[in-house]
Scaffold this motif. Structure first.
Motif, short mmCIF file in Angstrom:
data_model
loop_
_atom_site.label_atom_id
_atom_site.label_comp_id
_atom_site.label_asym_id
_atom_site.label_seq_id
_atom_site.Cartn_x
_atom_site.Cartn_y
_atom_site.Cartn_z
N ARG A 13 0.73 -1.20 0.17
CA ARG A 13 -0.03 0.07 -0.02
C ARG A 13 0.59 1.23 0.07
O ARG A 13 0.54 2.36 -0.65
CB ARG A 13 -0.93 0.18 1.24
N ASN A 14 1.96 1.09 0.64
CA ASN A 14 2.89 2.32 1.00
C ASN A 14 3.46 2.75 -0.79
O ASN A 14 3.54 3.58 -0.90
CB ASN A 14 3.88 2.39 1.82
N GLU A 16 2.33 1.65 -3.42
CA GLU A 16 1.34 1.99 -4.51
C GLU A 16 1.12 3.71 -4.29
O GLU A 16 0.89 4.28 -5.14
CB GLU A 16 -0.10 1.51 -4.04
N VAL A 168 -9.90 3.86 -1.83
CA VAL A 168 -8.98 2.56 -1.93
C VAL A 168 -9.64 1.40 -1.93
O VAL A 168 -9.48 0.39 -2.59
CB VAL A 168 -7.55 2.68 -1.15
N TYR A 172 -10.55 -1.40 -4.53
CA TYR A 172 -10.08 -3.00 -4.30
C TYR A 172 -11.43 -3.93 -4.62
O TYR A 172 -11.37 -4.94 -5.11
CB TYR A 172 -9.54 -3.09 -3.02
N GLN A 195 -3.77 -1.67 6.32
CA GLN A 195 -4.44 -0.45 5.82
C GLN A 195 -4.35 0.69 6.76
O GLN A 195 -4.13 1.79 6.39
CB GLN A 195 -5.98 -0.65 5.08
N SER A 198 -0.62 1.63 7.47
CA SER A 198 -0.12 2.29 6.40
C SER A 198 -0.55 3.76 6.09
O SER A 198 0.38 4.72 5.91
CB SER A 198 -0.29 1.55 5.06
N ARG A 199 -1.85 3.85 6.04
CA ARG A 199 -2.27 5.31 5.84
C ARG A 199 -1.87 6.34 7.00
O ARG A 199 -1.45 7.10 6.79
CB ARG A 199 -4.08 5.39 5.96
#
Length: 342
Positions: A13-14, A16, A168, A172, A195, A198-199
């Protein structure tokens, strides 16, 4: 919790996000543009109304305050704000947030010798205050850009948390990525946790870069601890991310999630004290604002920056964010679906 699977989703995720240069650039440039714009627009003394603090620390004082306010009501363009303690009111006065403090129970009033507005308000109230004892306080004026800084950073964090997570997950789900992940050993808890973390990392990284870069330009006021500021920022971002996960827990439509996220974010942007203080606002409006996570993030950060508050001083905001986070995260985990159609 399998750490390897968690880390794989977190890393993906990072990567991306940081490879999307347009998204990364916008998250960095947008708050800077807002700060520059507000520093130009509000560089002077622009507020037309004066604010007077009324002390009502005891029951008799409240009755006297109402009577005193009635005697002043024929003076136009004055906003009256009630305070429970002289210390709190004088702190606001020293920061030029209000222009005069009146304690009707002791027949005393305070002015700020360094404030031109305080001088003018004293002249306006010359006759009504003729039997009061005059006291003085001093303090450096807080620039509007210093006051609005927590609001702009908080608003940027809000949009990044809500839309960065909500869109996101819905994308997905719409592209059947979640459906494929469901066939792997990855659990819903591991996916949602990755998630969230990461956020949280992305939001704190972006906010730190923006604050550090702009600090060289504007030399922001900072009376509190940077550690305390990071703590309230982490809690606020965590709460907003949890809210984003809840909003996106079942939707598959990008159009629907856009409407839901706007419905969630706009009340917070208008009622959470981002652009203007809620002091003196109707109690019903304050009650509504108290249920918004951005209110506690902005208020807590603003107290640390402009008043030198500690984590103990803002314990109410911290507790509110923790309770909201637990509620949002629990509901989001309960309603989360890998491949719901609606």
């Amino acid at each position: 919790m399998n750490i390897k699977r968690f880390y794989a989703v977190f890393k993906a995720r990072n990567i991306e996000f940081f490879r999307d240069r347009s998204s990364l650039g916008w998250n960095l440039i947008f708050p800077v543009l807002l700060l520059i714009g507000f520093s130009v627009i509000f560089s002077g003394d622009g507020r037309p109304a004066y604010k007077v603090g009324i002390i009502n620390s005891v029951t008799e004082g409240k009755a006297q305050a109402e009577s005193a306010q009635d005697s002043f009501k024929n003076i136009r363009f004055i906003d009256y704000i009630n305070y429970d303690t002289v210390e709190l009111a004088n702190k606001k006065l020293s920061h030029h947030t209000i222009d005069l403090v009146i304690d009707v129970s002791t027949s005393q009033y305070w002015i700020n010798n360094e404030s031109s507005k305080s001088y003018l308000v004293e002249k306006i109230f010359n006759l009504p205050l003729k039997d009061y004892t005059r006291l003085e306080t001093v303090g450096k004026k807080i620039r509007y850009i210093d006051w609005v800084l927590p609001g702009i950073l908080g608003m940027n964090m809000m949009f990044s948390c809500l839309f960065g997570v909500g869109y996101v997950i819905v994308r997905y789900r719409k592209n059947a990525v979640l459906k494929r992940l469901k066939a792997t050993p990855l659990s819903a808890f591991e996916f949602v946790s990755a998630q969230l973390v990461s956020r949280l990392f992305i939001v704190l990284f972006i906010s730190t870069v923006v604050y550090t870069g702009c600090n060289f330009l504007f030399d922001f006021l900072m009376l509190g601890s940077y550690f305390d500021l990071i703590v309230i920022g982490m809690l606020g971002a965590f709460c907003l991310i949890s809210l984003g996960l809840l909003v996106a827990s079942r939707s598959k439509s990008e159009e629907l999630i856009g409407g839901l996220l706007n419905l969630t974010s706009w009340p917070m942007m208008m009622l959470s004290g981002v652009w203007f203080s809620l002091e003196g606002a109707p109690s019903a409006l304050k009650t509504v604002a108290d249920f918004l996570p951005l209110t506690h993030l902005v208020a807590g950060a603003r107290q640390i920056i402009t008043e030198g508050a500690t984590l103990g001083d803002i314990s109410y905001h911290i507790t509110s964010l923790l309770v909201m986070s637990a509620i949002f995260l629990s509901l989001g985990a309960y309603f989360f679906s890998w491949n719901t159609e609606r």
